[in-house]
Structures are given as structure tokens and as C-alpha cells.
Design a protein around this motif. Sequence first.
Motif, PDB file in Angstrom:
ATOM      1  N   GLY A  33      67.247  41.329 -23.401  1.00 23.33           N
ATOM      2  CA  GLY A  33      66.282  42.043 -22.579  1.00 23.33           C
ATOM      3  C   GLY A  33      65.944  43.439 -23.079  1.00 23.33           C
ATOM      4  O   GLY A  33      65.294  44.213 -22.381  1.00 23.33           O
ATOM      5  N   ILE A  34      66.361  43.766 -24.280  1.00 22.97           N
ATOM      6  CA  ILE A  34      66.022  45.071 -24.867  1.00 22.97           C
ATOM      7  C   ILE A  34      64.579  45.047 -25.337  1.00 22.97           C
ATOM      8  O   ILE A  34      63.870  46.040 -25.256  1.00 22.97           O
ATOM      9  N   ALA A  35      64.139  43.898 -25.821  1.00 22.14           N
ATOM     10  CA  ALA A  35      62.747  43.668 -26.202  1.00 22.14           C
ATOM     11  C   ALA A  35      62.177  42.612 -25.266  1.00 22.14           C
ATOM     12  O   ALA A  35      62.917  41.985 -24.497  1.00 22.14           O
ATOM     13  N   ASN A  36      60.880  42.407 -25.333  1.00 21.67           N
ATOM     14  CA  ASN A  36      60.267  41.327 -24.551  1.00 21.67           C
ATOM     15  C   ASN A  36      60.903  39.998 -24.953  1.00 21.67           C
ATOM     16  O   ASN A  36      61.319  39.827 -26.097  1.00 21.67           O
ATOM     17  N   ALA A  37      60.962  39.068 -24.033  1.00 23.70           N
ATOM     18  CA  ALA A  37      61.632  37.784 -24.275  1.00 23.70           C
ATOM     19  C   ALA A  37      61.107  37.058 -25.512  1.00 23.70           C
ATOM     20  O   ALA A  37      61.865  36.403 -26.220  1.00 23.70           O
ATOM     21  N   GLU A  38      59.817  37.177 -25.793  1.00 24.83           N
ATOM     22  CA  GLU A  38      59.239  36.502 -26.957  1.00 24.83           C
ATOM     23  C   GLU A  38      59.174  37.422 -28.180  1.00 24.83           C
ATOM     24  O   GLU A  38      58.734  37.014 -29.247  1.00 24.83           O
ATOM     25  N   GLY A  39      59.592  38.689 -28.027  1.00 23.65           N
ATOM     26  CA  GLY A  39      59.596  39.630 -29.149  1.00 23.65           C
ATOM     27  C   GLY A  39      58.241  40.240 -29.456  1.00 23.65           C
ATOM     28  O   GLY A  39      58.044  40.795 -30.535  1.00 23.65           O
ATOM     29  N   SER A  40      57.318  40.168 -28.514  1.00 27.66           N
ATOM     30  CA  SER A  40      55.963  40.663 -28.788  1.00 27.66           C
ATOM     31  C   SER A  40      55.896  42.167 -28.994  1.00 27.66           C
ATOM     32  O   SER A  40      54.907  42.680 -29.504  1.00 27.66           O
ATOM     33  N   ASP A  41      56.951  42.892 -28.642  1.00 32.09           N
ATOM     34  CA  ASP A  41      56.979  44.337 -28.866  1.00 32.09           C
ATOM     35  C   ASP A  41      57.784  44.711 -30.108  1.00 32.09           C
ATOM     36  O   ASP A  41      58.115  45.866 -30.326  1.00 32.09           O
ATOM     37  N   LEU A  42      58.092  43.720 -30.954  1.00 31.03           N
ATOM     38  CA  LEU A  42      58.846  43.959 -32.181  1.00 31.03           C
ATOM     39  C   LEU A  42      58.016  43.599 -33.412  1.00 31.03           C
ATOM     40  O   LEU A  42      57.216  42.666 -33.377  1.00 31.03           O
ATOM     41  N   PHE A  43      58.268  44.321 -34.487  1.00 29.55           N
ATOM     42  CA  PHE A  43      57.639  44.044 -35.776  1.00 29.55           C
ATOM     43  C   PHE A  43      58.717  44.092 -36.842  1.00 29.55           C
ATOM     44  O   PHE A  43      59.621  44.922 -36.795  1.00 29.55           O
ATOM     45  N   VAL A  44      58.640  43.177 -37.784  1.00 29.80           N
ATOM     46  CA  VAL A  44      59.578  43.109 -38.890  1.00 29.80           C
ATOM     47  C   VAL A  44      58.891  43.739 -40.094  1.00 29.80           C
ATOM     48  O   VAL A  44      57.722  43.453 -40.362  1.00 29.80           O
ATOM     49  N   VAL A  45      59.624  44.591 -40.819  1.00 27.61           N
ATOM     50  CA  VAL A  45      59.045  45.259 -41.988  1.00 27.61           C
ATOM     51  C   VAL A  45      59.919  44.970 -43.201  1.00 27.61           C
ATOM     52  O   VAL A  45      61.109  45.284 -43.218  1.00 27.61           O
ATOM     53  N   PHE A  46      59.308  44.352 -44.221  1.00 25.34           N
ATOM     54  CA  PHE A  46      59.960  44.131 -45.505  1.00 25.34           C
ATOM     55  C   PHE A  46      59.569  45.301 -46.399  1.00 25.34           C
ATOM     56  O   PHE A  46      58.397  45.632 -46.502  1.00 25.34           O
ATOM     57  N   ILE A  47      60.550  45.918 -47.048  1.00 25.01           N
ATOM     58  CA  ILE A  47      60.286  47.033 -47.955  1.00 25.01           C
ATOM     59  C   ILE A  47      60.609  46.553 -49.360  1.00 25.01           C
ATOM     60  O   ILE A  47      61.740  46.142 -49.645  1.00 25.01           O
ATOM     61  N   SER A  48      59.612  46.584 -50.226  1.00 20.58           N
ATOM     62  CA  SER A  48      59.812  46.109 -51.587  1.00 20.58           C
ATOM     63  C   SER A  48      58.728  46.699 -52.477  1.00 20.58           C
ATOM     64  O   SER A  48      58.003  47.601 -52.082  1.00 20.58           O
ATOM     65  N   ASN A  49      58.614  46.185 -53.685  1.00 23.52           N
ATOM     66  CA  ASN A  49      57.540  46.513 -54.608  1.00 23.52           C
ATOM     67  C   ASN A  49      57.474  45.388 -55.629  1.00 23.52           C
ATOM     68  O   ASN A  49      58.184  44.391 -55.505  1.00 23.52           O
ATOM     69  N   GLU A  50      56.622  45.562 -56.638  1.00 25.58           N
ATOM     70  CA  GLU A  50      56.455  44.482 -57.608  1.00 25.58           C
ATOM     71  C   GLU A  50      57.723  44.207 -58.406  1.00 25.58           C
ATOM     72  O   GLU A  50      57.941  43.106 -58.879  1.00 25.58           O
ATOM     73  N   ARG A  51      58.597  45.205 -58.525  1.00 24.99           N
ATOM     74  CA  ARG A  51      59.867  45.032 -59.247  1.00 24.99           C
ATOM     75  C   ARG A  51      60.996  44.560 -58.338  1.00 24.99           C
ATOM     76  O   ARG A  51      62.100  44.307 -58.798  1.00 24.99           O
ATOM     77  N   LYS A  52      60.726  44.508 -57.030  1.00 27.45           N
ATOM     78  CA  LYS A  52      61.746  44.159 -56.019  1.00 27.45           C
ATOM     79  C   LYS A  52      62.944  45.101 -56.106  1.00 27.45           C
ATOM     80  O   LYS A  52      64.086  44.701 -55.931  1.00 27.45           O
TER      81      LYS A  52
END
Length: 195
Positions: A33-52
Amino acid sequence: MTTSTMDVFRFHHTPFYCEENVYLLCKKLCSDGIANAEGSDLFVVFISNERKQAYIKKGGIPPLVWDLDSSLPFPSPLPSYVSETIRPSFQLFSDYNRLFRVVHAPIFLRCFASDRRHMKDSGGNWIEEPPQHEPIVAEDGAVHNLNEYINISVADAITDVTTSSVKDAIFTEKHGVVIKENQLEKLVCQLSSLE
């Protein structure tokens, strides 16, 4: 969500399995219950570049960052997190400039899959011990699509995060959008204002 510090040990964490850790973190934030049940208030962020090989210093309420690998307060306000871990003023060689893939959590939770093949050497031996839970399988039955999320190119980066098509893509596209590091705070703040 509030800015109070939580005990990071409440959340599952297996070193070297960041994507699975984030997947389970989103699930727990929703179920607790910290976020909405379906996670609609969350975003996942991948941090990378062409060299990974992205450099990251480990180390109105503003949006919060839930990073299990950071030594910062958990969760951290976005401006503090960017300042302390992303460190946009820190000059990098262009090959190491960071890119960010922003994916809406409900889409990530339905579509992400990892059978952990990226953590085995050419002989099939584990490079790092895997988590004890079963590998993550996507709703469509995919067993591994991690590379679709971490393969990030400068050519994929959008130029203007303020357009409605960018927001539409984040809320509908399996792989979200790719942005440059100087656009991260602006985009996240815009997304937070939509809630």
C-alpha cells in the motif's frame, strides 16, 4: 508517498540482480500500500549507455527514488538523488554519458522477463549466485527480454520531453522512452504532476 526514511531491509535484494530487485520492489510497494495497487504511480528507470558502462556514485513533495543499491536515504527525494548519484555536473567521456529508459511500472511488471542467462559464463556457470526465487516470466510467456530494456542508444533518445506523445509512449509502450540525463528531473516532475 511521504519522504520518511524506510528500512531498506524490508525489501528483497540480491546483489548483481538489479532488474529483478526493482521488479520485486515495485511488487512490494504495491502490495504494502505504499504505491497504488497496480503501480500506476511508479516508474522504472534503466540507466545505461551504448557501452553498458554508466558511472553512478553509489552513495508538492518531490518525486521519490527507491534505489536498493544506493547509500542515500531510502527513499530519496529526486533532486537529492540526482545531485548525489547521477551528479550531472561530473564530466564524463562521451562514451560514458548516461541515458535513461523510463518505463511505467504497470507495463514493466506485465512485460519484463529474465531467465538470468546474462549471469552465466560461456560454460553455463553462474557469474554471481542467483536469487532464490524463480526467474521472472512475462505475462505473454516471454522468459528473457532484459536486453530489450538495457540496450540503449543515443539515437533512441527523445529530444523534447514536454510533448504529449512522450507521455503517451511512457504509459503505453513496453519499453517506455529513452531520455538524456539532463531531461530526467523535468520528465519525472511532469509525470508526477499528472497523478
